[in-house]
Motif scaffolding. Structure first.
Motif, mmCIF file in Angstrom:
data_model
loop_
_atom_site.group_PDB
_atom_site.id
_atom_site.type_symbol
_atom_site.label_atom_id
_atom_site.label_comp_id
_atom_site.label_asym_id
_atom_site.label_seq_id
_atom_site.Cartn_x
_atom_site.Cartn_y
_atom_site.Cartn_z
ATOM 1 N N MET A 94 26.422 40.115 24.802
ATOM 2 C CA MET A 94 26.032 41.383 25.414
ATOM 3 C C MET A 94 27.056 41.892 26.421
ATOM 4 O O MET A 94 26.979 43.032 26.855
ATOM 5 N N GLN A 95 27.986 41.024 26.809
ATOM 6 C CA GLN A 95 28.985 41.445 27.784
ATOM 7 C C GLN A 95 29.971 42.437 27.173
ATOM 8 O O GLN A 95 30.562 43.234 27.868
ATOM 9 N N SER A 96 30.133 42.338 25.866
ATOM 10 C CA SER A 96 31.108 43.223 25.245
ATOM 11 C C SER A 96 30.572 44.656 25.250
ATOM 12 O O SER A 96 29.359 44.880 25.213
ATOM 13 N N VAL A 97 31.476 45.607 25.300
ATOM 14 C CA VAL A 97 31.097 47.007 25.482
ATOM 15 C C VAL A 97 30.367 47.541 24.259
ATOM 16 O O VAL A 97 29.452 48.352 24.361
ATOM 17 N N SER A 98 30.790 47.041 23.094
ATOM 18 C CA SER A 98 30.278 47.662 21.877
ATOM 19 C C SER A 98 28.815 47.334 21.614
ATOM 20 O O SER A 98 28.138 48.065 20.917
ATOM 21 N N SER A 99 28.334 46.213 22.150
ATOM 22 C CA SER A 99 26.965 45.822 21.792
ATOM 23 C C SER A 99 25.948 46.604 22.597
ATOM 24 O O SER A 99 26.241 47.186 23.643
ATOM 25 N N GLN A 100 24.736 46.567 22.105
ATOM 26 C CA GLN A 100 23.655 47.312 22.744
ATOM 27 C C GLN A 100 22.383 46.507 22.521
ATOM 28 O O GLN A 100 21.757 46.614 21.474
ATOM 29 N N ALA A 101 22.060 45.654 23.482
ATOM 30 C CA ALA A 101 20.933 44.748 23.258
ATOM 31 C C ALA A 101 20.143 44.554 24.536
ATOM 32 O O ALA A 101 20.652 44.709 25.639
ATOM 33 N N VAL A 102 18.871 44.196 24.364
ATOM 34 C CA VAL A 102 18.004 43.894 25.502
ATOM 35 C C VAL A 102 17.404 42.519 25.266
ATOM 36 O O VAL A 102 16.907 42.247 24.174
ATOM 37 N N VAL A 103 17.498 41.639 26.250
ATOM 38 C CA VAL A 103 16.853 40.336 26.144
ATOM 39 C C VAL A 103 15.651 40.324 27.078
ATOM 40 O O VAL A 103 15.782 40.601 28.271
ATOM 41 N N ILE A 104 14.488 40.039 26.518
ATOM 42 C CA ILE A 104 13.270 39.990 27.328
ATOM 43 C C ILE A 104 12.738 38.566 27.293
ATOM 44 O O ILE A 104 12.384 38.053 26.227
ATOM 45 N N GLY A 105 12.720 37.923 28.420
ATOM 46 C CA GLY A 105 12.162 36.575 28.501
ATOM 47 C C GLY A 105 10.735 36.649 28.997
ATOM 48 O O GLY A 105 10.437 37.374 29.946
ATOM 49 N N VAL A 106 9.841 35.887 28.350
ATOM 50 C CA VAL A 106 8.443 35.878 28.764
ATOM 51 C C VAL A 106 8.083 34.454 29.120
ATOM 52 O O VAL A 106 8.288 33.543 28.311
ATOM 53 N N SER A 107 7.589 34.231 30.302
ATOM 54 C CA SER A 107 7.281 32.852 30.670
ATOM 55 C C SER A 107 6.127 32.789 31.659
ATOM 56 O O SER A 107 5.897 33.729 32.432
ATOM 57 N N CYS A 108 5.419 31.678 31.635
ATOM 58 C CA CYS A 108 4.370 31.502 32.622
ATOM 59 C C CYS A 108 4.868 30.681 33.810
ATOM 60 O O CYS A 108 4.111 30.378 34.713
ATOM 61 N N ARG A 109 6.121 30.314 33.762
ATOM 62 C CA ARG A 109 6.691 29.624 34.930
ATOM 63 C C ARG A 109 7.363 30.653 35.806
ATOM 64 O O ARG A 109 8.294 31.332 35.385
ATOM 65 N N LEU A 110 6.920 30.733 37.048
ATOM 66 C CA LEU A 110 7.461 31.762 37.927
ATOM 67 C C LEU A 110 8.902 31.439 38.321
ATOM 68 O O LEU A 110 9.637 32.312 38.751
ATOM 69 N N LYS B 112 22.157 51.507 17.851
ATOM 70 C CA LYS B 112 20.841 50.937 17.600
ATOM 71 C C LYS B 112 20.651 49.787 18.576
ATOM 72 O O LYS B 112 21.531 48.917 18.680
ATOM 73 N N THR B 113 19.551 49.763 19.288
ATOM 74 C CA THR B 113 19.317 48.710 20.272
ATOM 75 C C THR B 113 18.593 47.537 19.615
ATOM 76 O O THR B 113 17.601 47.737 18.894
ATOM 77 N N VAL B 114 19.116 46.360 19.852
ATOM 78 C CA VAL B 114 18.422 45.163 19.364
ATOM 79 C C VAL B 114 17.669 44.548 20.547
ATOM 80 O O VAL B 114 18.262 44.276 21.583
ATOM 81 N N VAL B 115 16.372 44.378 20.376
ATOM 82 C CA VAL B 115 15.556 43.806 21.449
ATOM 83 C C VAL B 115 15.207 42.367 21.079
ATOM 84 O O VAL B 115 14.588 42.121 20.052
ATOM 85 N N PHE B 116 15.652 41.427 21.908
ATOM 86 C CA PHE B 116 15.300 40.018 21.690
ATOM 87 C C PHE B 116 14.127 39.673 22.594
ATOM 88 O O PHE B 116 14.243 39.784 23.811
ATOM 89 N N VAL B 117 13.023 39.253 22.000
ATOM 90 C CA VAL B 117 11.877 38.812 22.798
ATOM 91 C C VAL B 117 11.828 37.294 22.746
ATOM 92 O O VAL B 117 11.704 36.719 21.666
ATOM 93 N N LEU B 118 11.959 36.653 23.867
ATOM 94 C CA LEU B 118 11.920 35.190 23.903
ATOM 95 C C LEU B 118 10.641 34.752 24.611
ATOM 96 O O LEU B 118 10.577 34.728 25.832
ATOM 97 N N ASP B 119 9.624 34.458 23.807
ATOM 98 C CA ASP B 119 8.368 33.978 24.389
ATOM 99 C C ASP B 119 8.546 32.516 24.805
ATOM 100 O O ASP B 119 9.362 31.808 24.233
ATOM 101 N N GLU B 120 7.780 32.075 25.780
ATOM 102 C CA GLU B 120 7.928 30.715 26.347
ATOM 103 C C GLU B 120 9.391 30.490 26.731
ATOM 104 O O GLU B 120 10.034 29.538 26.312
ATOM 105 N N LEU C 296 9.574 38.680 32.128
ATOM 106 C CA LEU C 296 8.166 38.964 32.394
ATOM 107 C C LEU C 296 7.509 37.651 32.799
ATOM 108 O O LEU C 296 7.435 36.725 32.001
ATOM 109 N N LEU C 297 7.083 37.577 34.033
ATOM 110 C CA LEU C 297 6.526 36.314 34.521
ATOM 111 C C LEU C 297 5.073 36.507 34.930
ATOM 112 O O LEU C 297 4.673 37.582 35.363
ATOM 113 N N GLY C 298 4.315 35.432 34.845
ATOM 114 C CA GLY C 298 2.916 35.502 35.255
ATOM 115 C C GLY C 298 2.117 34.429 34.569
ATOM 116 O O GLY C 298 2.551 33.877 33.560
#
Lengths: 535, 415
Positions: free
Chosen positions: B167-183, B140-148, B56-58
């Protein structure tokens, strides 16, 4: 400064020292045991009667608009607050105003100054100690409530502590009446200093973002800084807080402050009529004005027998005439600590300047006003010479035929073109005193002290002959001279610079101004100008 | 009674203004909004049990985190017990060990396990990977939110690598969300990290003018179905609508938008306006917005210049003259030389000693109107080169607006 000091400021220090620092406990160990445990009540000013609104306004003259603005932004009880940024020049009453407002509102707050908490860890510890109502004492070995070194830990602990405090404030009815509301405010004072801390690149954005990171609606943040928000910068920008600006006091505001708690306001205001205007042209800073005006006021009152007198026009004029000669020197001096007598002497000297100009040698004011041993004086002069003269000219100055070399050099310099002279003058202006190694200082010292000895032997009348013999025996470069050098260094007459990349030895630099060096030389009857290289 | 109603209304308004979730909920309903896009991505990764990553950029203050929070709240309601959220912030956890510890801590809280503070970084990594596998098996999905997010890209990027690699392994189920103000945040990644990152980006931009208009109504109009008395609410709302329709009000908002059109700046302006409401009359007026504009739109340099004493102005004028003379670098001594020349040529009352001038010079340094041009620290103030931190135009403006400024100074400035 006595007018500036108000009771609540001292109250603040005692309040803070009881909760965060330890000097009280050290003074009297028994006392610390008897201190009652801190309660949530300690987060407000512990008073029976809160400050009224009129009291608030009158306690801070000239700050009415700012008080109203802060009150408005803080809003009614339990209002959420987006972060405030209070800024303004030095001594414009930022801290006192904010604290007085909280005293008036009687809301819980945590005050921490980035000046006393000189690094991030101290700051974090201080805030957490206050929030967790923790007091350093003998029992806990003067340790803090939580050990937190990382910012991540701080945020976690802070959240826990805030939840605890707010639950405490909400939960029990017993604080009603003495604590208002269940918002907790964190006040960060002297925030501008954080910019110079290590890792300030992450701490400042953290502090400004704290509100968003914690997402805690019952937390209010107030930042107090002496420089405006645009001087804080970070790579990826900061979240702007709401600014509150404190302008410098106007002349009217200053007058009101100086008239506060005055036994004879009429007399004081007559005095202020005379002095405030010229002084305001130089500076409007309250702290400097009050130190400058205090001795002048005693001067002003001197001719009066009865201090309760209400002066009429004629008397005002008379008093002004008495004061007039003192205003000029006071305007041109800074932070005069010296006693009354030296001010007087200075004034006399000013009046008699024309007469004394011819034989300034025996004028008492030209003397240095502190004691220094003779060898230290010589060292000072040698350091001054080493800093001003180019090293290449040392030989011609200090060889046995000093006088003739001096003549030659003078002719040489007059041959130089005007442009070159100006350029070098400019260089001196820009570069300041040069650096020199210790060896050169000692060599010059030896030269001038030995030549002085020689001249003193010829001069039978010299009083200092006996004293000099003690200092400059055959082995004049004894350890005590090196000791003198180090003490001159610690008195910052000489500063130690970086080491020279080629020679590797420490280099020194003289910080003494030419006037000062001339004064010292005169006290030794040393012909300094003869040795000084004039460009 | 009225007082109490008003305080309640004010409290409501201020609560709204301090709650980003409320503010950004206005933008959530349209189908092509960032909210819908993000929700679609997340919901599909939850239902299809796959790994995902998104940036998420902006610019700051456009509601990246607020929208994300809204989405996560909704998803947690829709799919209870299928999502666990781990939140990290680059300002706090840019150190890898610290970040792993925080992940372990939050995982422990989430799954009601005991967290050991003493666990080493290796233990924490192992624990995280094991947990990811377990969660994957339990759908169960693990959501990682990485602010800055840009701050995580400093150094070796070990954390990002181990996260994305797991996350490359088949068994895992995760979402990584990066948040940054640098485009350019995705350009900061190392090759091995970038290749494991899906290049989904959602751009957050400052809102358009009509959106801001909607935002205004959303925030300032009081709800009709509340505990507040009906007549007060209608009175308040009609006044607010009148102001919103006013042409002068539009001018004010235009000024705000011109300088900075992010939502957070606008909200700050509204907060200031709401705090200006007079507790006696009790309704919003145009004046409130005007005074809010003046508090938000400050010009710190000009304010600072207005506070300067005459002597300080003299020193700055001297510096300006030196700059006009094209002297490449100058210091206090050269300023002092210029000052004495001026004082000698035109006998003014403002002829002060060197010490007093030095003090005034230090005040200017304190006020950050001037600054040293070098970085050396072992030199004395008099000899260090300095520079002015404002334009000549600003200085001239300040001199003109200063009523006590002596005319000679203006003349010197203009020459």
């Amino acid at each position: 400064m006595s007018k500036e000091e108000n009771p609540q400021v001292t109250r603040r220090t005692t309040r803070l020292s009881s909760s965060s620092s330890t000097p009280n406990a050290i003074e009297s160990p028994t006392k610390s045991i008897n201190l009652p445990p801190l309660t949530l009540r300690n987060l407000v000013f512990e008073e029976k009667e809160p400050l009224t609104f009129d009291g608030l306004i009158s306690s801070l003259p000239g700050r009415r608009n700012q008080i109203l603005e802060i009150l408005r932004l803080l809003g009614p009880v339990n209002c959420p607050l987006s972060p405030l940024f209070v800024y303004g020049g030095a001594s414009t009453g930022k801290t006192s105003t904010v604290l007085q407002v909280f005293r008036h509102l009687n809301r819980p707050f945590v005050y921490s100054s980035c000046r006393t908490c000189y690094n991030a860890r101290q700051l974090f510890d201080n805030i957490l100690n206050q929030l967790l109502l923790h007091r350093k004492s003998e029992k806990n070995g003067y340790s803090s409530a939580k050990k937190c070194e990382k910012q991540a830990d701080f945020v976690n602990y802070l959240k826990e502590a805030l939840i605890g405090v707010v639950d405490g404030l909400k939960g029990s009815k017993k604080f009603e009446g003495c604590v208002n509301g269940n918002m907790v405010y964190l006040i960060f004072d002297s925030l501008e200093l954080v910019r110079d801390w290590d890792k300030s690149g992450t701490i400042l954005p953290l502090l400004f973002k704290l509100h968003d990171i914690l997402k805690f609606p019952d937390l209010g943040l107030v930042f107090i800084s002496s420089s405006s928000f645009d001087t804080y910068d970070s790579d990826t920008g900061l979240v702007d807080p709401i600014p509150v600006y404190f302008p410098d006091y106007t002349e009217d505001g200053l007058r009101q402050i100086f008239l506060r708690n005055e036994s004879n306001p009429k007399l004081r205001s007559a005095f202020l009529d005379v002095v405030l205007k010229p002084f305001c042209r130089v500076t409007r800073r309250l702290d400097e004005l009050s130190t400058a005006l205090a001795p002048l006021f005693t001067k002003y009152c001197e001719p009066l027998e009865d201090l309760d007198i209400i002066p009429n026009e004629e008397m005002k004029r008379k008093l002004f005439d008495c004061l007039k000669p003192h205003i000029g020197p006071a305007l041109n001096g800074i932070f005069r600590v010296t006693s009354q007598s030296s001010v007087e002497a200075g004034v006399k000297n000013n009046l008699k300047r024309k007469n004394t100009l011819k034989f300034f040698g025996n004028d008492s004011v030209e003397d240095i006003d502190f004691h220094m041993s003779t060898s230290a004086k010589y060292l000072l002069i040698s350091a001054f010479l080493a800093s001003r003269n180019p090293a290449t000219l040392d030989a011609s100055f200090f060889d046995s035929t000093g006088g003739s070399a001096n003549q030659k050099r003078k002719r040489k310099s007059s041959e130089k073109s005007r442009d070159l002279k100006e350029a070098s003058e400019q260089e001196l202006f820009m570069k300041g005193p040069g650096t020199f190694p210790l060896e050169r200082l000692l060599a010059i010292y030896q030269c001038i002290s030995s030549s002085e000895e020689y001249s003193l032997e010829n001069d039978e009348d010299s009083k200092e002959n006996t004293g000099l013999d003690g200092d400059f025996g055959e082995n004049s470069l004894m350890s005590n001279i090196l000791l003198q050098v180090s003490s001159l260094c610690s008195a910052s007459f000489i500063t130690k610079g970086g080491s020279c990349p080629l020679e590797g030895s420490t280099r020194y630099r003289s910080t003494v101004s030419e006037d000062m060096a001339l004064k010292v030389a005169r006290s030794l009857k040393f012909p300094l100008s003869k040795y000084l290289y004039r460009r | 009674m009225f007082q109490k109603t008003l305080e309640e209304a004010l409290l409501l308004l201020r609560k709204r203004l301090c709650d980003p979730d409320f503010i950004f909920s206005v933008f959530s309903d349209s189908p092509d909004s960032n909210y819908s896009k993000l929700k679609f991505i997340l919901a599909s990764s939850v239902t299809e049990a796959c790994n995902n990553s998104v940036l998420l950029l902006g610019p700051r203050g456009c509601g990246k985190i607020a929208v994300l929070d809204l989405v996560l709240q909704d998803l947690l309601k829709e799919y209870p017990d299928m999502i666990s959220v781990i939140k990290l912030n680059g300002l706090l956890h840019c150190d890898d060990n610290c970040a792993l510890k925080e992940i372990a801590r939050q995982l422990c809280i989430e799954h009601e396990l005991m967290f050991s503070k003493m666990a080493s970084s290796d233990d924490n990594t192992e624990f995280m990977i094991a947990m990811l596998r377990e969660c994957g098996l339990a759908h169960k999905t693990v959501v990682f939110v990485l602010d800055e997010f840009d701050l995580f890209a400093q150094g070796k990027q070990r954390l990002l690598y181990s996260l994305l690699d797991a996350m490359q392994s088949v068994s895992s189920q995760a979402v990584v969300i990066g948040v940054s103000c640098r485009l350019d945040a995705d350009q900061l990644l190392e090759k091995r990290v970038r290749s494991r990152f899906s290049h989904r980006k959602i751009l957050f931009l400052p809102p358009e003018k009509d959106d801001l208009q909607r935002l205004l109504k959303h925030i300032l109009l009081l709800p009709i179905d509340s505990s507040l008395p009906q007549d007060f609410v209608t009175g308040f709302n009609s006044r607010v609508s009148n102001i919103l329709a006013d042409k002068r009000f539009n001018e004010i908002t235009d000024k705000i938008i011109e300088s900075d059109s992010t939502v957070s700046n606008f909200v700050r302006f509204l907060f200031s306006a709401v705090s200006c409401i007079d507790l006696k009359s009790g309704y919003m007026t145009l004046e409130n917005f005007k005074s809010a504009l003046s508090t938000i739109h400050r010009q710190p340099k000009l304010d600072c210049l207005k506070d300067c004493s005459i002597l300080e102005l003299y020193i700055m004028v001297c510096m300006k003259r030196l700059e006009v003379k094209e002297q490449t670098s100058y210091n206090f001594n050269s300023v002092m030389k210029e000052y004495t020349i001026i004082q000698d040529s035109s006998q003014t009352v403002d002829n002060y000693s060197r010490n007093v001038c030095l003090r005034a010079f230090e005040h200017l340094l304190d006020r950050q109107l001037i600054q040293f041009a070098d970085r050396g620290h072992n030199q004395f103030i008099e000899f260090r080169p300095v520079k002015l931190l404002m334009s000549h135009f600003q200085l001239h403006q300040a001199l003109k607006s200063n009523r006590s400024c002596p005319p000679i100074l203006l003349k010197l400035m203009e020459k």
